[in-house]
Design an enzyme around this catalytic site. Structure first.
Site: not given
Ligand code: AMP
Length: 126
Positions: A34-35, A110
């Site tokens: 989960r995000d 991701h």
């Molecule tokens: P992006 O901008 O596509 O690189 O998205 C990175 C995503 O990672 C964002 O939606 C963040 O909320 C999520 N994120 C960052 N750190 C964590 C974490 N420790 N656990 C889960 N999600 C994370």
């Protein structure tokens, strides 16, 4: 030019167990969790366990087994969330941000699975 991968990125730390996560599904080649800052009622990230920075990196260098597992895992998550179209679910959006123009925050491939409400237009007007 070769791809460069930073092994200190936060998802690499999650894969090494150095940072906790809320796992939805783990397979031989992928982790889905989960995000931490969900943008929709359901917001799951699917990552390969291998060191790939972006989708293009993955497409160029991952094995067939990794690519098949990644795709099937995304399908399993949409089904588990009840949003897949086989069961007449309400659908979802997949997003994979890459690089500067894609506004990628975490440099480990991701795919975001976003679901649970109408998400609106695909790209905001600029
Ligand atoms: P992006 O901008 O596509 O690189 O998205 C990175 C995503 O990672 C964002 O939606 C963040 O909320 C999520 N994120 C960052 N750190 C964590 C974490 N420790 N656990 C889960 N999600 C994370």
């Amino acid at each position: 030019m070769a791809y460069t991968y930073d092994p200190e990125n936060i998802f690499a730390k999650i894969l090494r167990g150095e940072i906790p996560n809320t796992t939805v599904l783990e397979t031989d080649h992928c982790l889905a969790f989960r995000d931490i800052a969900p943008q929709t009622p359901e917001h799951v990230l699917v990552i390969p366990k291998g060191p790939y920075v972006s989708y293009d990196h993955f497409a160029a260098e991952a094995s067939d087994a990794e690519i098949i597992d990644f795709t099937r895992t995304i399908g399993k998550i949409t089904k588990a969330l009840g949003v897949d179209l086989a069961e007449d679910g309400n659908g979802y959006r997949l997003i994979s941000n890459a690089g500067v123009d894609g506004v990628q925050e975490v440099p480990h491939l991701h795919v975001h699975i976003l679901a649970g409400r109408p998400i609106g237009r695909m790209v905001a007007a600029s």
